[in-house]
Design a protein around this motif. Structure first.
Motif, PDB file in Angstrom:
ATOM      1  N   VAL A 125       0.745  -0.921  -0.009  1.00  0.00           N
ATOM      2  CA  VAL A 125      -0.152   0.152  -0.114  1.00  0.00           C
ATOM      3  C   VAL A 125       0.603   1.498  -0.294  1.00  0.00           C
ATOM      4  O   VAL A 125       1.748   1.911   0.566  1.00  0.00           O
ATOM      5  N   ASN A 126       0.056   2.340  -1.044  1.00  0.00           N
ATOM      6  CA  ASN A 126       1.510   2.999  -0.464  1.00  0.00           C
ATOM      7  C   ASN A 126       1.234   4.009   0.659  1.00  0.00           C
ATOM      8  O   ASN A 126       1.204   4.011   1.986  1.00  0.00           O
ATOM      9  N   ASN A 127       2.643   4.328   0.573  1.00  0.00           N
ATOM     10  CA  ASN A 127       3.300   5.087   2.030  1.00  0.00           C
ATOM     11  C   ASN A 127       3.961   3.915   3.392  1.00  0.00           C
ATOM     12  O   ASN A 127       4.400   4.304   3.694  1.00  0.00           O
ATOM     13  N   TRP A 128       4.099   3.077   2.662  1.00  0.00           N
ATOM     14  CA  TRP A 128       4.328   1.925   3.110  1.00  0.00           C
ATOM     15  C   TRP A 128       5.305   1.413   3.323  1.00  0.00           C
ATOM     16  O   TRP A 128       6.134   1.941   2.126  1.00  0.00           O
ATOM     17  N   CYS A 129       6.555   1.085   4.009  1.00  0.00           N
ATOM     18  CA  CYS A 129       8.357   0.735   3.391  1.00  0.00           C
ATOM     19  C   CYS A 129       8.080  -0.162   2.741  1.00  0.00           C
ATOM     20  O   CYS A 129       7.248  -1.283   2.979  1.00  0.00           O
ATOM     21  N   PRO A 130       8.833  -0.428   2.362  1.00  0.00           N
ATOM     22  CA  PRO A 130       9.183  -1.522   0.743  1.00  0.00           C
ATOM     23  C   PRO A 130      10.182  -2.583   1.542  1.00  0.00           C
ATOM     24  O   PRO A 130       9.785  -3.856   1.191  1.00  0.00           O
ATOM     25  N   LYS A 131      10.756  -2.260   2.248  1.00  0.00           N
ATOM     26  CA  LYS A 131      11.534  -3.409   2.810  1.00  0.00           C
ATOM     27  C   LYS A 131      11.433  -3.890   4.081  1.00  0.00           C
ATOM     28  O   LYS A 131      11.720  -4.673   4.849  1.00  0.00           O
ATOM     29  N   CYS A 132      10.160  -3.367   5.024  1.00  0.00           N
ATOM     30  CA  CYS A 132      10.102  -3.714   6.333  1.00  0.00           C
ATOM     31  C   CYS A 132       8.620  -3.616   6.242  1.00  0.00           C
ATOM     32  O   CYS A 132       7.507  -2.477   5.271  1.00  0.00           O
ATOM     33  N   THR A 133       8.362  -3.990   7.432  1.00  0.00           N
ATOM     34  CA  THR A 133       6.483  -3.880   8.097  1.00  0.00           C
ATOM     35  C   THR A 133       6.037  -2.934   8.790  1.00  0.00           C
ATOM     36  O   THR A 133       5.036  -2.943   9.166  1.00  0.00           O
ATOM     37  N   ALA A 134       7.118  -1.831   9.216  1.00  0.00           N
ATOM     38  CA  ALA A 134       6.316  -0.969  10.265  1.00  0.00           C
ATOM     39  C   ALA A 134       5.420   0.668   9.118  1.00  0.00           C
ATOM     40  O   ALA A 134       6.162   0.429   7.898  1.00  0.00           O
ATOM     41  N   PRO A 135       4.496   0.526   9.745  1.00  0.00           N
ATOM     42  CA  PRO A 135       3.628   2.096   9.322  1.00  0.00           C
ATOM     43  C   PRO A 135       4.614   2.937   9.386  1.00  0.00           C
ATOM     44  O   PRO A 135       5.414   3.355   9.654  1.00  0.00           O
ATOM     45  N   ALA A 136       3.850   3.857   7.887  1.00  0.00           N
ATOM     46  CA  ALA A 136       4.525   5.270   7.632  1.00  0.00           C
ATOM     47  C   ALA A 136       4.444   6.067   8.690  1.00  0.00           C
ATOM     48  O   ALA A 136       5.423   7.181   8.728  1.00  0.00           O
ATOM     49  N   ASP A 137       4.264   6.270   9.892  1.00  0.00           N
ATOM     50  CA  ASP A 137       3.724   6.871  10.963  1.00  0.00           C
ATOM     51  C   ASP A 137       5.155   6.423  11.908  1.00  0.00           C
ATOM     52  O   ASP A 137       4.605   6.623  13.660  1.00  0.00           O
ATOM     53  N   ASP A 138       4.911   5.375  11.858  1.00  0.00           N
ATOM     54  CA  ASP A 138       6.125   4.135  13.172  1.00  0.00           C
ATOM     55  C   ASP A 138       7.336   3.791  12.168  1.00  0.00           C
ATOM     56  O   ASP A 138       7.610   3.056  12.559  1.00  0.00           O
ATOM     57  N   LEU A 139       8.355   4.143  11.775  1.00  0.00           N
ATOM     58  CA  LEU A 139       8.766   3.491  10.307  1.00  0.00           C
ATOM     59  C   LEU A 139      10.721   2.461  11.927  1.00  0.00           C
ATOM     60  O   LEU A 139      11.335   2.165  11.619  1.00  0.00           O
ATOM     61  N   ASP A 140      10.206   3.707  13.551  1.00  0.00           N
ATOM     62  CA  ASP A 140      11.805   2.945  13.840  1.00  0.00           C
ATOM     63  C   ASP A 140      11.183   1.777  14.780  1.00  0.00           C
ATOM     64  O   ASP A 140      11.346   1.641  16.068  1.00  0.00           O
ATOM     65  N   SER A 141       9.671   1.379  14.608  1.00  0.00           N
ATOM     66  CA  SER A 141       9.547   0.439  15.586  1.00  0.00           C
ATOM     67  C   SER A 141       9.889  -0.824  15.769  1.00  0.00           C
ATOM     68  O   SER A 141       9.297  -1.830  16.108  1.00  0.00           O
ATOM     69  N   GLY A 142      10.757  -1.193  15.362  1.00  0.00           N
ATOM     70  CA  GLY A 142      11.636  -2.542  15.279  1.00  0.00           C
ATOM     71  C   GLY A 142      10.423  -3.531  14.315  1.00  0.00           C
ATOM     72  O   GLY A 142      10.547  -5.125  15.176  1.00  0.00           O
ATOM     73  N   ALA A 143      10.296  -3.613  12.992  1.00  0.00           N
ATOM     74  CA  ALA A 143       9.526  -4.247  12.704  1.00  0.00           C
ATOM     75  C   ALA A 143      10.115  -5.434  11.396  1.00  0.00           C
ATOM     76  O   ALA A 143      10.978  -4.827  11.496  1.00  0.00           O
ATOM     77  N   LEU A 144       8.922  -6.411  10.552  1.00  0.00           N
ATOM     78  CA  LEU A 144       9.926  -7.845  10.273  1.00  0.00           C
ATOM     79  C   LEU A 144      10.729  -7.780   8.835  1.00  0.00           C
ATOM     80  O   LEU A 144       9.239  -6.355   8.323  1.00  0.00           O
ATOM     81  N   PRO A 145      10.851  -7.381   8.560  1.00  0.00           N
ATOM     82  CA  PRO A 145      11.712  -7.463   7.490  1.00  0.00           C
ATOM     83  C   PRO A 145      10.834  -8.339   6.272  1.00  0.00           C
ATOM     84  O   PRO A 145       9.498  -8.864   6.707  1.00  0.00           O
ATOM     85  N   ARG A 146      10.313  -7.570   5.046  1.00  0.00           N
ATOM     86  CA  ARG A 146       9.493  -7.231   4.046  1.00  0.00           C
ATOM     87  C   ARG A 146       9.886  -9.289   3.640  1.00  0.00           C
ATOM     88  O   ARG A 146      10.345  -7.772   1.918  1.00  0.00           O
ATOM     89  N   THR A 147      10.058 -10.089   3.287  1.00  0.00           N
ATOM     90  CA  THR A 147      10.590 -10.748   2.293  1.00  0.00           C
ATOM     91  C   THR A 147       9.572 -12.061   1.636  1.00  0.00           C
ATOM     92  O   THR A 147       7.943 -11.248   2.166  1.00  0.00           O
TER      93      THR A 147
END
Length: 357
Positions: free
Chosen positions: A301-323
């Motif tokens: 979805v637009n504004n999401w990170c293509p490399k991890c699953t962190a939402p756009a408003d919390d990119l430092d949340s320690g999200a999982l890699p988007r594999t």
């Protein structure tokens, strides 16, 4: 395994297994120091498929330089035919169709264009069906296998071409990065390929892609185009110069690249810039794209990170890699809305119906 040798002022470590050993046309390695076979040169008087040099230069002038409209080409050929009729002669082309078909039949130079159509074949809503779901789109492309084959056989790249991945170090033992094959990705991929003993002595040729959506407004009604660009990682740097869109783009990309698939697991014999034949392994390398193209390729979805699953408003949340594996699991186990909201994943990308023209 590594082989270390001195190259100018730098120490280079080359991948030991994929070394690009020259071979004959049947894949048999040649003795060290063997000269490459001579390249065949075309007869300078052969203008095929054009009948004469005048025919070639006429087509070049009208099509490439003057870019004359088709109706005017027809009119010009009519005038030309009228002046030659008393001599029982005719112009080089009868009309624009004759000229264009002759150009298209040329077997030299650029790889010919091909086309196929793509259309949506998934589930459609009961009402208010989007126009794109009922539209058949035409995709024009050049076979990437033939494009790469032509690039490898281009003597202009001789001396500006790497036949193996390498790591380069300066006198201070600091790593030196320059061309693509000096990077870590090419080295790691070579190590993976080298696990297959049948690839020994081959050249790893990574394909590099890029795309950028282009909107053409002149005489097209704001149509959107997705030009796809191709290069290979072996050439030195100095020499190398929406949801519905995701469905169509991914299906088209898969179809276009299918000719490279066999050569990714079984070496193929190709001729290289220095004139030698070598066993060749293809690979899909980096894809150069801006953020909208990254979102399109990653099915997010637009504004999401293509490399991890962190939402756009919390990119430092320690999200999982988007594999790929992670996305497949979520697509199989979550409802479409859940995947969209929780992970920014467009989980209903479906294969479209494709027809070769």
């Amino acid at each position: 395994m590594q082989e270390i040798y001195l190259r100018k002022r730098f120490f280079s470590c080359c991948c030991y297994w994929l070394t690009g050993v020259p071979c004959d046309q049947f894949g048999i390695p040649l003795p060290d120091g063997s000269a490459p076979p001579q390249r065949t040169t075309a007869d300078p008087t052969d203008w095929s498929p054009f009948t004469t040099r005048i025919a070639f230069e006429t087509a070049d002038f009208l099509f490439r330089r003057a870019q004359m409209p088709q109706a005017q080409i027809d009119e010009l050929m009519s005038f030309w035919a009228a002046t030659l009729s008393k001599h029982n002669d005719s112009p080089p082309f009868s009309n624009h169709s004759d000229m264009l078909s002759t150009i298209d039949s040329s077997t030299l130079g650029n790889v010919p264009w091909q086309s196929f159509t793509v259309s949506y074949s998934g589930k459609k809503p009961d009402r208010d069906v989007p126009e794109w779901m009922n539209t058949e789109f035409v995709v024009w492309y050049r076979d990437p296998y033939e494009v790469i084959k032509q690039m490898l056989d281009n003597p202009d790249f001789d001396g500006e071409f790497d036949y193996a991945a390498y790591r380069e170090y300066g006198d201070d033992n600091q790593r030196k990065y320059k061309d693509f094959m000096s990077g870590d990705w090419a080295w790691r991929q070579s190590d993976i390929i080298a696990k297959d003993p049948t690839t020994k002595g081959s050249v790893f040729v990574p394909a590099i892609f890029g795309s950028d959506k282009t909107t053409v407004s002149v005489a097209t009604g704001q149509n959107e185009y997705y030009p796809l660009y191709l290069s290979i990682g072996n050439i030195h740097n100095a020499t190398r110069r929406a949801h519905c869109n995701s469905v169509l783009f991914h299906s088209s990309l898969s179809y276009i690249l299918q000719s490279l698939r066999p050569g990714m697991t079984e070496p193929e014999i190709m001729r290289f810039p220095d004139g030698h034949y070598r066993r060749t392994i293809f690979g899909l390398g980096p894809y150069i794209a801006d953020y909208p193209e990254q979102a399109l390729l990653a099915c997010i979805v637009n504004n999401w990170c293509p490399k991890c699953t962190a939402p756009a408003d919390d990119l430092d949340s320690g999200a999982l890699p988007r594999t790929r594996e992670f996305s497949d699991v979520q697509a199989e186990n979550l409802e479409l809305g859940e995947a969209w909201d929780a992970y920014g994943l467009v989980a209903d990308i479906v294969v479209c119906t494709i027809f070769q023209l």
